[in-house]
Motif scaffolding. Structure first.
Motif, mmCIF file in Angstrom:
data_model
loop_
_atom_site.group_PDB
_atom_site.id
_atom_site.type_symbol
_atom_site.label_atom_id
_atom_site.label_comp_id
_atom_site.label_asym_id
_atom_site.label_seq_id
_atom_site.Cartn_x
_atom_site.Cartn_y
_atom_site.Cartn_z
ATOM 1 N N LYS A 109 0.881 -1.196 0.000
ATOM 2 C CA LYS A 109 0.000 0.000 0.000
ATOM 3 C C LYS A 109 0.904 1.227 0.000
ATOM 4 O O LYS A 109 1.205 1.794 -1.020
ATOM 5 C CB LYS A 109 -0.899 -0.012 1.238
ATOM 6 C CG LYS A 109 -1.796 1.237 1.295
ATOM 7 C CD LYS A 109 -2.636 1.249 2.561
ATOM 8 C CE LYS A 109 -2.457 2.491 3.450
ATOM 9 N NZ LYS A 109 -1.694 3.584 2.980
ATOM 10 N N GLY A 110 1.417 1.592 1.152
ATOM 11 C CA GLY A 110 2.181 2.847 1.242
ATOM 12 C C GLY A 110 3.416 2.805 0.370
ATOM 13 O O GLY A 110 3.807 3.771 -0.207
ATOM 14 N N SER A 111 4.001 1.565 0.228
ATOM 15 C CA SER A 111 5.323 1.525 -0.430
ATOM 16 C C SER A 111 5.201 1.901 -1.906
ATOM 17 O O SER A 111 5.991 2.646 -2.430
ATOM 18 C CB SER A 111 5.898 0.115 -0.320
ATOM 19 O OG SER A 111 5.185 -0.711 -1.226
ATOM 20 N N ASP A 112 4.158 1.338 -2.604
ATOM 21 C CA ASP A 112 4.224 1.551 -4.062
ATOM 22 C C ASP A 112 3.488 2.804 -4.497
ATOM 23 O O ASP A 112 3.369 3.070 -5.674
ATOM 24 C CB ASP A 112 3.627 0.336 -4.767
ATOM 25 C CG ASP A 112 2.115 0.419 -4.718
ATOM 26 O OD1 ASP A 112 1.463 -0.074 -5.632
ATOM 27 O OD2 ASP A 112 1.613 1.029 -3.751
ATOM 28 N N MET A 117 12.063 6.136 1.821
ATOM 29 C CA MET A 117 12.763 7.418 1.706
ATOM 30 C C MET A 117 14.149 7.165 1.122
ATOM 31 O O MET A 117 14.828 6.243 1.518
ATOM 32 C CB MET A 117 12.893 8.059 3.084
ATOM 33 C CG MET A 117 13.750 9.310 3.122
ATOM 34 S SD MET A 117 13.085 10.619 2.108
ATOM 35 C CE MET A 117 11.907 11.329 3.264
ATOM 36 N N ASN A 118 14.527 8.007 0.115
ATOM 37 C CA ASN A 118 15.878 7.882 -0.439
ATOM 38 C C ASN A 118 16.517 9.264 -0.475
ATOM 39 O O ASN A 118 15.848 10.279 -0.276
ATOM 40 C CB ASN A 118 15.796 7.256 -1.846
ATOM 41 C CG ASN A 118 14.931 8.100 -2.768
ATOM 42 O OD1 ASN A 118 15.285 9.221 -3.078
ATOM 43 N ND2 ASN A 118 13.769 7.575 -3.138
ATOM 44 N N TYR A 124 14.820 6.455 -9.120
ATOM 45 C CA TYR A 124 15.375 5.534 -8.123
ATOM 46 C C TYR A 124 14.307 4.532 -7.664
ATOM 47 O O TYR A 124 14.524 3.327 -7.641
ATOM 48 C CB TYR A 124 15.890 6.336 -6.927
ATOM 49 C CG TYR A 124 16.429 5.482 -5.805
ATOM 50 C CD1 TYR A 124 15.599 5.095 -4.743
ATOM 51 C CD2 TYR A 124 17.749 5.041 -5.806
ATOM 52 C CE1 TYR A 124 16.079 4.306 -3.714
ATOM 53 C CE2 TYR A 124 18.242 4.258 -4.776
ATOM 54 C CZ TYR A 124 17.394 3.892 -3.727
ATOM 55 O OH TYR A 124 17.864 3.097 -2.702
ATOM 56 N N ARG A 125 13.090 5.039 -7.382
ATOM 57 C CA ARG A 125 12.018 4.151 -6.881
ATOM 58 C C ARG A 125 11.551 3.204 -7.978
ATOM 59 O O ARG A 125 11.209 2.055 -7.717
ATOM 60 C CB ARG A 125 10.839 4.985 -6.364
ATOM 61 C CG ARG A 125 11.161 5.743 -5.097
ATOM 62 C CD ARG A 125 9.932 6.380 -4.487
ATOM 63 N NE ARG A 125 9.070 5.385 -3.839
ATOM 64 C CZ ARG A 125 7.971 5.724 -3.146
ATOM 65 N NH1 ARG A 125 7.606 6.996 -3.053
ATOM 66 N NH2 ARG A 125 7.235 4.799 -2.573
ATOM 67 N N TYR A 126 11.593 3.681 -9.228
ATOM 68 C CA TYR A 126 11.184 2.826 -10.347
ATOM 69 C C TYR A 126 12.087 1.599 -10.416
ATOM 70 O O TYR A 126 11.642 0.476 -10.618
ATOM 71 C CB TYR A 126 11.256 3.605 -11.663
ATOM 72 C CG TYR A 126 10.992 2.760 -12.885
ATOM 73 C CD1 TYR A 126 12.045 2.279 -13.670
ATOM 74 C CD2 TYR A 126 9.692 2.404 -13.232
ATOM 75 C CE1 TYR A 126 11.807 1.480 -14.771
ATOM 76 C CE2 TYR A 126 9.446 1.609 -14.334
ATOM 77 C CZ TYR A 126 10.512 1.143 -15.099
ATOM 78 O OH TYR A 126 10.278 0.351 -16.194
ATOM 79 N N PHE A 153 6.472 0.367 -9.045
ATOM 80 C CA PHE A 153 6.295 1.805 -8.801
ATOM 81 C C PHE A 153 6.240 2.508 -10.153
ATOM 82 O O PHE A 153 7.256 2.924 -10.703
ATOM 83 C CB PHE A 153 7.461 2.351 -7.958
ATOM 84 C CG PHE A 153 7.269 3.788 -7.563
ATOM 85 C CD1 PHE A 153 7.828 4.819 -8.324
ATOM 86 C CD2 PHE A 153 6.490 4.117 -6.466
ATOM 87 C CE1 PHE A 153 7.632 6.144 -7.981
ATOM 88 C CE2 PHE A 153 6.290 5.448 -6.115
ATOM 89 C CZ PHE A 153 6.864 6.467 -6.872
ATOM 90 N N VAL A 154 5.026 2.557 -10.731
ATOM 91 C CA VAL A 154 4.845 3.240 -12.012
ATOM 92 C C VAL A 154 3.702 4.234 -11.851
ATOM 93 O O VAL A 154 2.569 3.847 -11.599
ATOM 94 C CB VAL A 154 4.488 2.223 -13.135
ATOM 95 C CG1 VAL A 154 4.248 2.970 -14.430
ATOM 96 C CG2 VAL A 154 5.608 1.198 -13.279
#
Lengths: 10, 212
Positions: free
Chosen positions: A1-4, B1-2, B170-172, B178-179
């Protein structure tokens, strides 16, 4: 949930 | 967090502090667009509606309160504080910013990830933030010269979303699914709008004179 989802960002 | 996101948040915080410093200490908002500040207040108000319903972290909640508090107090200062209001350039700050709000709302109603009240308003805040700097950039071109604090404010404000783009890259690569095209495109448009400002801002550093 929060992560993506960018909802944990500002 | 990054590290990219933390750098982005700190850059954003720095931009807000520079503006508050300018307005609160020297009681001047010369060269600052009230319309951009009003748009940013709306951006934060619609983006952080979930501040009381979904808790992410102390840091997240604290920063949301800082951005909400500072954006609304800056608008209050520029509108109602006598000394500050006197330095507000009303004649030059004429960009029809309300014309930006409606298209962003319509776009959010058409293009979003989920059709819920919070999600549509959150998406609206992304679209609005992408164009919120326009009144400020127009005012900048009209007032020609600006003081260093205002220049630094705009530079930091433009830089923070650029750092967020690095955070999304970075998150991708680190988070499998993460899109988020909406967030990415809005962030890219927002950063690109600063392109010519960045160009002149760096020229200023090389040339060592004020921002033309």
């Amino acid at each position: 949930k929060g992560s993506d989802s960018p909802k944990d960002e500002l | 967090m990054n590290i990219f996101r933390l750098a982005g948040d700190m850059t954003h915080l720095a931009s807000v502090l520079v503006l508050l410093l300018k307005i609160h200490t020297i009681k001047s908002c010369a060269g600052v667009s009230l319309r951009t500040q009003e748009l940013y207040a709306i951006v934060f108000a619609t983006r952080y509606l979930d501040i009381f319903t979904s808790f992410v972290s102390v840091y997240n909640t604290f920063m949301k309160l800082v951005f909400l508090g500072s954006s609304f107090s800056i608008v209050w200062y520029m509108r109602y504080h006598k000394a500050v209001h006197r330095t507000y350039d009303r004649e030059q700050d004429t960009f029809r910013h309300w014309f930006l709000v409606l298209p962003c709302l319509v776009l959010a109603l058409l293009i979003h990830e989920k059709f819920t009240f919070l999600e549509v308003l959150w998406t609206f805040s992304l679209y609005l933030e992408a164009v919120a700097i326009l009144p400020q950039l127009v005012l900048l071109q009209r007032t020609r010269n600006i003081d260093n604090l205002t220049g630094q404010y705009i530079f930091l404000l433009g830089g923070y979303r650029g750092l967020y783009i690095l955070n999304w890259i970075y998150r991708y690569f680190t988070e499998p699914h993460f899109v988020h095209w909406i967030t990415w495109i809005a962030g890219l448009v927002q950063t690109l709008l600063y392109a010519d400002f960045f160009y002149y801002y760096f020229l200023r550093f090389i040339g060592g004179r004020g921002v033309e």
